[in-house]
Design a protein around this motif. Structure first.
Motif, PDB file in Angstrom:
ATOM      1  N   LYS A  81       0.822  -1.207   0.000  1.00 48.44           N
ATOM      2  CA  LYS A  81       0.000   0.000   0.000  1.00 48.44           C
ATOM      3  C   LYS A  81       0.859   1.261   0.000  1.00 48.44           C
ATOM      4  O   LYS A  81       0.503   2.292  -0.570  1.00 48.44           O
ATOM      5  CB  LYS A  81      -0.914  -0.023   1.222  1.00 48.44           C
ATOM      6  N   LEU A  82       2.032   1.182   0.643  1.00 49.62           N
ATOM      7  CA  LEU A  82       2.927   2.334   0.713  1.00 49.62           C
ATOM      8  C   LEU A  82       3.823   2.442  -0.515  1.00 49.62           C
ATOM      9  O   LEU A  82       4.203   3.546  -0.920  1.00 49.62           O
ATOM     10  CB  LEU A  82       3.795   2.237   1.976  1.00 49.62           C
ATOM     11  N   SER A  83       4.178   1.318  -1.115  1.00 43.57           N
ATOM     12  CA  SER A  83       5.081   1.369  -2.274  1.00 43.57           C
ATOM     13  C   SER A  83       4.350   1.626  -3.585  1.00 43.57           C
ATOM     14  O   SER A  83       4.971   1.955  -4.591  1.00 43.57           O
ATOM     15  CB  SER A  83       5.874   0.062  -2.391  1.00 43.57           C
ATOM     16  N   SER A  84       3.007   1.487  -3.603  1.00 42.98           N
ATOM     17  CA  SER A  84       2.252   1.802  -4.826  1.00 42.98           C
ATOM     18  C   SER A  84       2.429   3.279  -5.149  1.00 42.98           C
ATOM     19  O   SER A  84       2.520   4.111  -4.258  1.00 42.98           O
ATOM     20  CB  SER A  84       0.774   1.461  -4.646  1.00 42.98           C
ATOM     21  N   HIS A  85       2.472   3.606  -6.433  1.00 41.28           N
ATOM     22  CA  HIS A  85       2.907   4.964  -6.786  1.00 41.28           C
ATOM     23  C   HIS A  85       1.957   5.737  -7.695  1.00 41.28           C
ATOM     24  O   HIS A  85       2.127   6.942  -7.875  1.00 41.28           O
ATOM     25  CB  HIS A  85       4.280   4.905  -7.475  1.00 41.28           C
ATOM     26  N   SER A  86       0.945   5.095  -8.277  1.00 43.19           N
ATOM     27  CA  SER A  86       0.170   5.771  -9.321  1.00 43.19           C
ATOM     28  C   SER A  86      -0.759   6.854  -8.784  1.00 43.19           C
ATOM     29  O   SER A  86      -1.112   7.788  -9.515  1.00 43.19           O
ATOM     30  CB  SER A  86      -0.637   4.749 -10.123  1.00 43.19           C
ATOM     31  N   ASP A  87      -1.175   6.761  -7.510  1.00 44.57           N
ATOM     32  CA  ASP A  87      -2.125   7.754  -6.982  1.00 44.57           C
ATOM     33  C   ASP A  87      -1.504   9.144  -6.859  1.00 44.57           C
ATOM     34  O   ASP A  87      -2.155  10.153  -7.150  1.00 44.57           O
ATOM     35  CB  ASP A  87      -2.698   7.298  -5.634  1.00 44.57           C
ATOM     36  N   ILE A  88      -0.230   9.227  -6.443  1.00 44.31           N
ATOM     37  CA  ILE A  88       0.445  10.527  -6.290  1.00 44.31           C
ATOM     38  C   ILE A  88       0.530  11.237  -7.637  1.00 44.31           C
ATOM     39  O   ILE A  88       0.207  12.426  -7.765  1.00 44.31           O
ATOM     40  CB  ILE A  88       1.851  10.338  -5.696  1.00 44.31           C
ATOM     41  N   GLY A  89       0.953  10.516  -8.669  1.00 51.51           N
ATOM     42  CA  GLY A  89       1.054  11.114 -10.000  1.00 51.51           C
ATOM     43  C   GLY A  89      -0.295  11.535 -10.549  1.00 51.51           C
ATOM     44  O   GLY A  89      -0.411  12.562 -11.225  1.00 51.51           O
ATOM     45  N   ALA A  90      -1.338  10.738 -10.249  1.00 52.41           N
ATOM     46  CA  ALA A  90      -2.681  11.062 -10.735  1.00 52.41           C
ATOM     47  C   ALA A  90      -3.186  12.365 -10.129  1.00 52.41           C
ATOM     48  O   ALA A  90      -3.787  13.200 -10.815  1.00 52.41           O
ATOM     49  CB  ALA A  90      -3.636   9.914 -10.413  1.00 52.41           C
ATOM     50  N   ILE A  91      -2.956  12.551  -8.833  1.00 50.29           N
ATOM     51  CA  ILE A  91      -3.394  13.785  -8.161  1.00 50.29           C
ATOM     52  C   ILE A  91      -2.615  14.981  -8.689  1.00 50.29           C
ATOM     53  O   ILE A  91      -3.189  16.041  -8.976  1.00 50.29           O
ATOM     54  CB  ILE A  91      -3.227  13.646  -6.640  1.00 50.29           C
ATOM     55  N   ALA A  92      -1.299  14.831  -8.843  1.00 50.68           N
ATOM     56  CA  ALA A  92      -0.467  15.924  -9.357  1.00 50.68           C
ATOM     57  C   ALA A  92      -0.895  16.317 -10.762  1.00 50.68           C
ATOM     58  O   ALA A  92      -1.011  17.506 -11.089  1.00 50.68           O
ATOM     59  CB  ALA A  92       1.001  15.511  -9.347  1.00 50.68           C
ATOM     60  N   CYS A  93      -1.161  15.305 -11.613  1.00 53.69           N
ATOM     61  CA  CYS A  93      -1.568  15.566 -12.998  1.00 53.69           C
ATOM     62  C   CYS A  93      -2.903  16.309 -13.035  1.00 53.69           C
ATOM     63  O   CYS A  93      -3.059  17.292 -13.774  1.00 53.69           O
ATOM     64  CB  CYS A  93      -1.658  14.245 -13.756  1.00 53.69           C
ATOM     65  N   ALA A  94      -3.861  15.864 -12.210  1.00 51.17           N
ATOM     66  CA  ALA A  94      -5.174  16.510 -12.176  1.00 51.17           C
ATOM     67  C   ALA A  94      -5.062  17.956 -11.714  1.00 51.17           C
ATOM     68  O   ALA A  94      -5.656  18.866 -12.317  1.00 51.17           O
ATOM     69  CB  ALA A  94      -6.113  15.732 -11.257  1.00 51.17           C
ATOM     70  N   ASN A  95      -4.317  18.191 -10.660  1.00 48.27           N
ATOM     71  CA  ASN A  95      -4.214  19.549 -10.115  1.00 48.27           C
ATOM     72  C   ASN A  95      -3.465  20.484 -11.059  1.00 48.27           C
ATOM     73  O   ASN A  95      -3.809  21.664 -11.190  1.00 48.27           O
ATOM     74  CB  ASN A  95      -3.532  19.507  -8.750  1.00 48.27           C
ATOM     75  N   TYR A  96      -2.450  19.980 -11.718  1.00 48.55           N
ATOM     76  CA  TYR A  96      -1.715  20.790 -12.689  1.00 48.55           C
ATOM     77  C   TYR A  96      -2.634  21.206 -13.840  1.00 48.55           C
ATOM     78  O   TYR A  96      -2.678  22.387 -14.223  1.00 48.55           O
ATOM     79  CB  TYR A  96      -0.521  19.995 -13.225  1.00 48.55           C
ATOM     80  N   LEU A  97      -3.372  20.253 -14.393  1.00 49.97           N
ATOM     81  CA  LEU A  97      -4.227  20.558 -15.538  1.00 49.97           C
ATOM     82  C   LEU A  97      -5.413  21.433 -15.147  1.00 49.97           C
ATOM     83  O   LEU A  97      -5.916  22.213 -15.961  1.00 49.97           O
ATOM     84  CB  LEU A  97      -4.716  19.255 -16.186  1.00 49.97           C
ATOM     85  N   THR A  98      -5.864  21.334 -13.904  1.00 51.88           N
ATOM     86  CA  THR A  98      -6.931  22.222 -13.429  1.00 51.88           C
ATOM     87  C   THR A  98      -6.498  23.679 -13.534  1.00 51.88           C
ATOM     88  O   THR A  98      -7.300  24.570 -13.834  1.00 51.88           O
ATOM     89  CB  THR A  98      -7.287  21.886 -11.968  1.00 51.88           C
ATOM     90  N   GLU A  99      -5.230  23.913 -13.306  1.00 57.39           N
ATOM     91  CA  GLU A  99      -4.690  25.281 -13.379  1.00 57.39           C
ATOM     92  C   GLU A  99      -4.357  25.698 -14.804  1.00 57.39           C
ATOM     93  O   GLU A  99      -4.497  26.874 -15.163  1.00 57.39           O
ATOM     94  CB  GLU A  99      -3.425  25.373 -12.522  1.00 57.39           C
ATOM     95  N   LYS A 100      -3.892  24.764 -15.637  1.00 57.07           N
ATOM     96  CA  LYS A 100      -3.338  25.118 -16.938  1.00 57.07           C
ATOM     97  C   LYS A 100      -4.338  25.058 -18.095  1.00 57.07           C
ATOM     98  O   LYS A 100      -4.158  25.749 -19.106  1.00 57.07           O
ATOM     99  CB  LYS A 100      -2.147  24.201 -17.262  1.00 57.07           C
ATOM    100  N   LEU A 101      -5.367  24.229 -17.976  1.00 54.42           N
ATOM    101  CA  LEU A 101      -6.344  24.140 -19.060  1.00 54.42           C
ATOM    102  C   LEU A 101      -7.356  25.275 -18.955  1.00 54.42           C
ATOM    103  O   LEU A 101      -7.653  25.750 -17.857  1.00 54.42           O
ATOM    104  CB  LEU A 101      -7.086  22.801 -19.002  1.00 54.42           C
ATOM    105  N   PRO A 102      -7.918  25.708 -20.087  1.00 46.74           N
ATOM    106  CA  PRO A 102      -8.993  26.699 -20.033  1.00 46.74           C
ATOM    107  C   PRO A 102     -10.146  26.179 -19.183  1.00 46.74           C
ATOM    108  O   PRO A 102     -10.367  24.967 -19.107  1.00 46.74           O
ATOM    109  CB  PRO A 102      -9.415  26.853 -21.502  1.00 46.74           C
ATOM    110  N   LEU A 103     -10.880  27.075 -18.576  1.00 41.94           N
ATOM    111  CA  LEU A 103     -11.959  26.687 -17.661  1.00 41.94           C
ATOM    112  C   LEU A 103     -12.932  25.703 -18.311  1.00 41.94           C
ATOM    113  O   LEU A 103     -13.370  24.745 -17.673  1.00 41.94           O
ATOM    114  CB  LEU A 103     -12.710  27.940 -17.192  1.00 41.94           C
ATOM    115  N   LYS A 104     -13.249  25.918 -19.584  1.00 47.06           N
ATOM    116  CA  LYS A 104     -14.214  25.052 -20.261  1.00 47.06           C
ATOM    117  C   LYS A 104     -13.676  23.636 -20.484  1.00 47.06           C
ATOM    118  O   LYS A 104     -14.435  22.707 -20.769  1.00 47.06           O
ATOM    119  CB  LYS A 104     -14.630  25.660 -21.600  1.00 47.06           C
ATOM    120  N   ASN A 105     -12.351  23.479 -20.353  1.00 41.75           N
ATOM    121  CA  ASN A 105     -11.737  22.170 -20.602  1.00 41.75           C
ATOM    122  C   ASN A 105     -11.171  21.501 -19.352  1.00 41.75           C
ATOM    123  O   ASN A 105     -10.525  20.452 -19.448  1.00 41.75           O
ATOM    124  CB  ASN A 105     -10.596  22.302 -21.615  1.00 41.75           C
TER     125      ASN A 105
END
Length: 764
Positions: A81-105
């Protein structure tokens, strides 16, 4: 934690891996960018798509920068459970794109994060990531705190690092899902599939090749290879009327070529293979994918292309022609005029399964299950801006006509894909408003005698119909006979009756109870047979198998299956009009017709309606009748499964999408391994060693080694549907296979008819 460098794989720095994956993804997109309309295909403009690709590539493995993962990859004990890694990248990717994509996208951030989350697992429905991510769990917080600060600083040189805060994701999730569902379009599913397969491919390419990634020469076919081949083989000097008609068909098809969509519709034996290969080569696409329903047709079509390219003095290697299916060798040779390289096993595995070739031959299963699947694959992104040939398109079950057509048309309309359908009988749902290449012909090679109104028992068939048919056609008139039955048991019983009653007759048998290596050898022997023979077979010989018999008996089947069987009769028009007897058989008085166990009852009813109590139908008529047949099927409500799957695609609901099956099995299916010879025995020993000993190979090399061993068993393996009464009559199970040793072959296997369950007596 700063006493060692942050790695993604053994001997690979995480920063180098992340940067390489991003670059590979971007470079592949830039190759197709000029030829596609991203708004039509993906529902997003090109610049925002590149922003998504950039974020997915750089953030997908961010979770590997935790102390927990670094200990895990160095073989130290850490909770999974601690060594799994995909959740951290998924959250970072979502938060980055929330800021960088136009509001409609911004809803696209939800798609990108789901891709990151599932890049090492089965795709989950996009609706349910919250419960899977265990938002607020202490484990997630521990992993966030454990992220290496030096790595984050290094990564920030390539991309702005957002807050690794799941609450930002939670805040927007419901809004994103609402917008995705409101689209009611498959473009977002196409986007998800494209980005997911692109990430999977790039991730594996870097893991396998690191900084030594192959740079394949970007050559293209000239487009005139088939024309030059035909000229050298003197096609311009036809020997007979049949050759002249083939020339007419080819010339008309090539002359009327469209730019994005072609349908080649012509009778069996008219030369459709040469025509579709020529159209594909002239399309000027970087990659051609030829998909066919059966392995026997793949072998034939690949042989035709190899002859064409050899005639054009082109080197034949896997980067030129590639066969990708479960029986193909895991071997890959790259060859040009100036360079040649043989790749290792795990390298070859990746290149083959990524369709890294100019002309790929694969199965319908491989093609469509690369689209409608919850499994990660490295192929879907190859379907864009390529040429796709679908040979014998009518083999797709009617319930999937609408959805397969919808996805393929989307690839044509927005993805720069050139689509070629090739068939003798064509479901009109695939046509649209395009021109069908259908050359009128006066050829009348056979007539069908219809005797299906009364059902005969198998005993009645053998003693009344079959005996007279063989006596008249084979014994008296010296004609070869093809007999196609609906079940393996009825085919076997028919074969054994003929064998018992005609001792001097040249007799062959084909069914899937024979392993692939024997079927392939037997089909080749039948094709090269110089004597008149009788072949008893199941419907496996229907589509595309290049055999030619003088006359035929066919157990009742759907009209398109009847037409395919008829294509093996007087195929080369060497005889006067041949006779095909079409009747209905059942096991005994108390049983249903064999056809009812094999085919959809609605389709069988439609066949009866279209035949309309006729007694004789000739070749010209049957092709015309097939158009009404397909239209009738469309009216029968067979589209319900397609519409259900369409809704699932619109919602990116992989729970439903993953139910797609081109081949449906009833009851339990098991794998039977037959140790037929010394080579099979060696393969089995290798398999046992693999199962009993832990591999010392690196992860990807070990995976490819196992796959190679499984494939080496495939030529000797049959997939067998077990009847309830046979459960206690199977051979012993060993590591997932029901194993028939060389010593026990006589109990379970006949050289003539293949595998049978053991009832206490040898079958010899």
């Amino acid at each position: 934690m700063n006493d060692y460098r942050i790695i993604s794989h053994p001997n690979r720095l995480l920063i180098d891996h992340s940067h390489s994956v991003r670059n590979l993804m971007i470079s592949q997109f830039k190759k197709i960018e000029p030829s596609i309309d991203t708004q039509i295909l993906f529902g997003v403009d090109s610049e925002n798509l590149k922003t998504m690709i950039n974020a997915i590539g750089l953030f997908h493995d961010l979770g590997k920068a935790t102390d927990f993962f670094q200990k895990h990859i160095r073989n130290k004990s850490v909770k999974k459970k601690l060594s799994s890694h995909s959740d951290i990248g998924a959250i970072a990717c979502a938060n980055y794109l929330t800021e960088k994509l136009p509001l409609k996208n911004t809803y696209l951030a939800g798609i990108a994060s789901s891709i990151c989350k599932n890049h090492h697992s089965l795709h989950q429905s996009i609706m349910i990531p919250l419960s899977l991510w265990e938002i607020g769990d202490k484990t997630l917080n521990d992993k966030k705190k454990s992220l290496n600060s030096d790595f984050l600083s290094e990564l920030s040189k390539h991309i702005e690092i957002p807050k690794i805060d799941e609450n930002i994701f939670v805040k927007h999730f419901a809004e994103w899902i609402t917008k995705i569902f409101a689209k009611k379009d498959i473009s977002l599913f196409i986007l998800y599939s494209y980005l997911s397969s692109l990430l999977t491919w790039a991730d594996r390419m870097d893991a396998v090749f690191k900084d030594l990634k192959p740079d394949f020469e970007n050559f293209k076919f000239n487009g005139d290879e088939v024309d030059l081949y035909r000229s050298k083989m003197k096609f311009d000097f036809p020997k007979n009327e049949n050759d002249r008609k083939r020339n007419e068909f080819y010339d008309t098809t090539v002359k009327n070529r469209n730019s994005s969509f072609d349908i080649i519709k012509g009778r069996t034996g008219i030369g459709k293979t040469l025509a579709y290969i020529s159209l594909a080569l002239k399309s000027n696409k970087d990659r051609i994918i030829c998909s066919l329903p059966f392995l026997s047709i793949i072998d034939q079509s690949a042989d035709v292309l190899e002859k064409i390219l050899t005639c054009n003095n082109m080197d034949i290697s896997e980067n030129t022609i590639l066969e990708q299916h479960h029986l193909a060798d895991l071997a890959y040779r790259y060859s040009t005029d100036s360079f040649e390289k043989e790749f290792s096993l795990n390298e070859a595995d990746l290149l083959i399964n990524s369709w890294e070739s100019k002309f790929v031959f694969t199965t319908f299963n491989s093609l469509f299950e690369s689209i409608f699947t919850n499994r990660r694959n490295t192929r879907f992104f190859r379907l864009i801006n390529c040429a796709i040939i679908l040979d014998e398109i009518q083999s797709i079950p009617p319930k999937y006509w609408i959805i397969t057509n919808k996805v393929l048309k989307k690839l044509v309309e927005g993805g720069g894909t050139y689509l070629i359908y090739s068939t003798a009988t064509f479901p009109p749902v695939y046509i649209g408003n395009k021109i069908v290449k259908d050359i009128p012909s006066s050829t009348n090679r056979y007539e069908i005698e219809l005797k299906h109104e009364n059902t005969l028992t198998l005993d009645e068939f053998k003693t009344i119909v079959l005996r007279d048919f063989v006596d008249k056609n084979y014994i008296e008139e010296k004609k070869s006979i093809l007999i196609v039955m609906n079940t393996k048991d009825s085919a076997k019983e028919t074969y054994e009756y003929i064998k018992e009653n005609y001792t001097d007759l040249k007799l062959y048998f084909l069914s899937t109870n024979l392993p692939p290596i024997i079927r392939r050898e037997r089909i080749e022997k039948i094709k090269n047979e110089t004597e008149k023979s009788v072949l008893v077979s199941t419907q496996l010989i229907e589509a595309g198998t290049d055999i030619d018999y003088d006359t035929c008996i066919r157990d009742f089947a759907p009209l398109d299956s009847l037409i395919q069987t008829a294509g093996r009769v007087n195929r080369n028009n060497k005889n006067e009009k041949s006779k095909i007897l079409f009747l209905k058989l059942k096991k005994n008085e108390n049983s249903l017709p064999f056809s009812n166990y094999i085919y959809d009852p609605v389709i069988l009813e439609t066949t009866v309606k279209i035949l309309n109590n006729r007694r004789l139908i000739d070749e010209k008529e049957i092709y015309l009748m097939s158009e009404n047949y397909f239209k009738e099927i469309e009216k029968k409500g067979k589209e319900a499964d397609s519409l259900k799957l369409l809704r699932a695609l619109e919602k990116i609901d992989y729970d439903e999408i993953s139910k797609f099956r081109l081949i449906e099995y009833q009851g339990r299916k098991v794998s039977i391994f037959l140790e037929l010879d010394k080579n099979a025995g060696e393969k089995w020993k290798e398999y046992l060693k693999m199962r009993e000993e832990k591999s010392s190979l690196e992860k990807y090399a070990a995976y490819s080694s196992k796959k190679r061993i499984f494939r080496s068993l495939a030529p000797y393996t049959i997939e067998y549907q077990v009847k309830k009464e046979e459960e206690t009559m199977l051979p012993p199970e060993v590591y997932g296979y029901y194993y028939v040793s060389r010593e026990e072959i006589g109990k379970y296997y006949s050289e003539e008819t293949g595998f049978n369950t053991y009832e206490g007596a040898d079958c010899y």
